[in-house]
Scaffold this active site. Structure first.
Site, PDB file in Angstrom:
ATOM      1  N   ILE A  20       2.582  -1.181 -15.078  1.00  0.00           N
ATOM      2  CA  ILE A  20       2.210  -0.456 -13.858  1.00  0.00           C
ATOM      3  C   ILE A  20       0.689  -0.261 -13.836  1.00  0.00           C
ATOM      4  O   ILE A  20       0.047  -0.410 -12.795  1.00  0.00           O
ATOM      5  CB  ILE A  20       2.955   0.899 -13.797  1.00  0.00           C
ATOM      6  CG1 ILE A  20       4.460   0.656 -13.591  1.00  0.00           C
ATOM      7  CG2 ILE A  20       2.383   1.775 -12.684  1.00  0.00           C
ATOM      8  CD1 ILE A  20       5.324   1.907 -13.664  1.00  0.00           C
ATOM      9  N   TYR A 156      18.041   8.322 -20.673  1.00  0.00           N
ATOM     10  CA  TYR A 156      16.597   8.618 -20.577  1.00  0.00           C
ATOM     11  C   TYR A 156      16.235   9.771 -21.534  1.00  0.00           C
ATOM     12  O   TYR A 156      15.118   9.845 -22.045  1.00  0.00           O
ATOM     13  CB  TYR A 156      16.226   8.940 -19.132  1.00  0.00           C
ATOM     14  CG  TYR A 156      14.751   8.760 -18.827  1.00  0.00           C
ATOM     15  CD1 TYR A 156      14.125   7.530 -18.981  1.00  0.00           C
ATOM     16  CD2 TYR A 156      13.985   9.830 -18.367  1.00  0.00           C
ATOM     17  CE1 TYR A 156      12.772   7.375 -18.699  1.00  0.00           C
ATOM     18  CE2 TYR A 156      12.637   9.674 -18.077  1.00  0.00           C
ATOM     19  CZ  TYR A 156      12.041   8.448 -18.242  1.00  0.00           C
ATOM     20  OH  TYR A 156      10.703   8.296 -17.960  1.00  0.00           O
ATOM     21  N   LYS A 163       8.786  13.938 -19.671  1.00  0.00           N
ATOM     22  CA  LYS A 163       8.226  13.801 -18.314  1.00  0.00           C
ATOM     23  C   LYS A 163       8.195  15.159 -17.600  1.00  0.00           C
ATOM     24  O   LYS A 163       7.297  15.422 -16.796  1.00  0.00           O
ATOM     25  CB  LYS A 163       9.024  12.786 -17.493  1.00  0.00           C
ATOM     26  CG  LYS A 163       8.897  11.347 -17.985  1.00  0.00           C
ATOM     27  CD  LYS A 163       7.465  10.838 -17.952  1.00  0.00           C
ATOM     28  CE  LYS A 163       7.383   9.341 -18.144  1.00  0.00           C
ATOM     29  NZ  LYS A 163       6.001   8.880 -18.368  1.00  0.00           N
ATOM     30  N   LYS A 193      10.835  -3.169 -13.992  1.00  0.00           N
ATOM     31  CA  LYS A 193      11.068  -3.881 -15.258  1.00  0.00           C
ATOM     32  C   LYS A 193       9.750  -4.125 -15.994  1.00  0.00           C
ATOM     33  O   LYS A 193       9.000  -5.037 -15.660  1.00  0.00           O
ATOM     34  CB  LYS A 193      11.743  -5.221 -14.937  1.00  0.00           C
ATOM     35  CG  LYS A 193      12.625  -5.730 -16.030  1.00  0.00           C
ATOM     36  CD  LYS A 193      13.451  -6.873 -15.506  1.00  0.00           C
ATOM     37  CE  LYS A 193      13.791  -7.811 -16.634  1.00  0.00           C
ATOM     38  NZ  LYS A 193      14.420  -9.023 -16.142  1.00  0.00           N
TER      39      LYS A 193
END
Ligand code: NAP
Length: 256
Positions: A20, A156, A163, A193
């Site tokens: 990202i 997760y 987070k 991905k």
């Protein structure tokens, strides 16, 4: 003239072309920002250097965020070269693969500490070092988060908790940094991905669910995220701080 002409930024978190952070870097550079890059270990130096070079970046520095001295060295180098910095992109997270499957109940003390250190505390550590270099420049710090902080996403686990700590840190840091004219925000991206994402057990089924259920009926791209990062880095977002912007095809607004 680009939106970010004459501005300088540091990108933490490029592992490869699918990262990202790489999409964000391309977008910021495309609007005229000069960039520095970091890599977390020697193994990744060879991947990050050619990418940085392709955007004309001269600063490519080692930075494992668990090491204070490496973070100090990055900001010392940036101060020497540029005298300050306008944007810091924090796109870093890590948890042991064992913690990203099965029950959260089984999270180990060491695994919890490592995930929170690398994925959440590192933002505080970077912000502390960046702030003095941003004063008087209208600085912007951007971090990456995920919906697993708000709702339970199977597997997760400890990363969701990390987070949540990261997002809350954004709000506390916004309060500390605002009087100095420095903004800080997070982008909550839908699943993409990448290397980090592939460590999450059952990741492909998350992608499938978004495609079927999100209002836009598609998964996001890293370019979608980069557009929001450009907005947050630019003066277009001059009044925005402490926010968490979802770039998730709308998935998080659905109740059922
Ligand atoms: P990525 O390409 O694998 O990037 C993760 C980055 O974190 C890598 O560059 C990695 O460096 C770095 N990192 C890990 N441990 C580090 C350490 N100790 N010190 C410094 N850097 C370290 O994956 P990504 O998906 O683009 O992740 C970027 C951010 O987006 C993460 O915060 C992630 O949680 C978030 N995010 C991702 C998704 C998704 O679905 N992909 C969705 C929402 C949010 P090395 O590889 O060199 O170790």
């Amino acid at each position: 003239m680009g939106l970010l002409e004459g501005k300088k930024g540091i990108i933490f978190g490029v592992a490869n072309q699918k990262s990202i952070a790489w999409a964000i870097a391309q977008k910021l550079a495309g609007e005229g920002m000069e960039l520095a890059f970091t890599y977390a270990g020697e193994a990744f130096k060879g991947r990050v250097e050619p990418l940085a070079e392709s955007l004309g970046s001269e600063l490519v520095l080692p930075c494992d965020v668990t090491k204070d001295e490496e973070m100090d060295a990055v900001f010392a180098e940036v101060e020497k070269k540029w005298g300050g910095v306008d944007t810091v992109v924090h796109a870093i997270a890590f948890a042991n693969k064992d913690e990203l499957k099965g029950e959260y109940l089984d999270t180990s003390r060491e695994g919890f500490a490592l995930a929170l250190d690398v994925s959440a505390y590192s933002l505080v550590a970077l912000a502390k070092r960046a702030a003095p270099l941003m004063e008087g420049r209208g600085g912007s710090i951007i971090t990456m988060t995920y919906y697993g902080s708000e709702k339970v996403v199977p597997n997760y686990n400890v990363m969701g908790v990390a987070k949540a700590a990261l997002e809350t840190s954004v709000r506390y840091l916004a309060s500390d940094l605002g009087p100095r004219g420095v903004r800080i925000n997070s982008i909550s991206a839908g699943p993409v991905k990448t290397l980090a994402a592939m460590g999450i057990s059952g990741f492909k089924s998350i992608l499938k669910q978004v495609e079927e259920k999100a209002p836009l009926r598609r998964n996001i791209t890293t370019d979608d995220v980069a557009g929001t990062a450009l907005y947050l880095a630019s003066d277009l977002a001059s009044g925005v701080t402490g926010e968490n912007i979802h770039v998730d095809s709308g998935f998080s607004v659905m109740g059922l």
